[in-house]
Motif scaffolding. Structure first.
Motif: not given
Length: 170
Positions: A87-100, A102-111
């Motif tokens: 499995i390849v799964f790296n949801a975000f290119a960054i590791d910190t998100l601010c509450k504000n 907005g909605i973030q699209t995460i990287a799709a896992p593979s397969p």
């Protein structure tokens, strides 16, 4: 006169031990083979001397057990081992998100085709306002056509980021 002497011997015949690996099988990586409980010694054809071993490769596995009487017996199993999916799964290119942020699209896992779980998720969208501040974890589980499965995790830190622009530049 003749002298006659008799000697009596008691002979004990012990039953052979009965290791039971089971029938030849096809399974996924991590198959646990058990030589059976209660024997004094175990010797596997890979050199292991434990009651159980983990089969991660297709092979013929043999265990020889010795019981408390010193009697030995062996059992053999042919195991065809299917690899667990990678499995390849790296949801975000960054590791910190601010509450504000907005909605973030995460990287799709593979397969594709597995199950993604985690708080704040709707499909591949993550809402940082829907979770508590701190680490938020996501779990992806995938099962292939051989019924072999694997999991991967990823996480993101969510913070109020007071006085700092959000991760998406707002």
């Amino acid at each position: 006169p003749y002298c006659l002497s008799k000697t009596f011997y008691t002979i004990t015949v012990n039953d052979l031990p009965q290791p039971m690996l089971g029938n030849d099988t096809t399974a996924c990586e991590g198959l646990i083979l058990d030589g059976g409980i209660g024997f004094a010694n175990y010797l596997w054809n890979n050199g292991a001397t434990t009651q159980t071993i983990i089969a991660n490769n297709s092979a013929t596995y043999t265990v020889t057990v010795t019981d408390a009487n010193g009697c030995k017996a062996s059992d053999v199993m042919v195991a065809v081992i299917n690899l667990n999916p990678q499995i390849v799964f790296n949801a975000f290119a960054i590791d910190t998100l601010c509450k504000n942020a907005g909605i973030q699209t995460i990287a799709a896992p593979s397969p594709i085709g597995g199950t993604l779980t985690g708080n704040g998720l709707i499909g591949l969208n993550f809402d940082p306002t829907a979770v508590a501040n701190g680490w938020n974890y996501f779990l992806y589980t995938y099962t292939d056509s051989n019924s072999c499965s694997n999991t991967a995790t990823d996480s993101v830190w969510v913070d109020d980021c007071l006085g700092i622009n959000s991760a998406n530049g707002n």
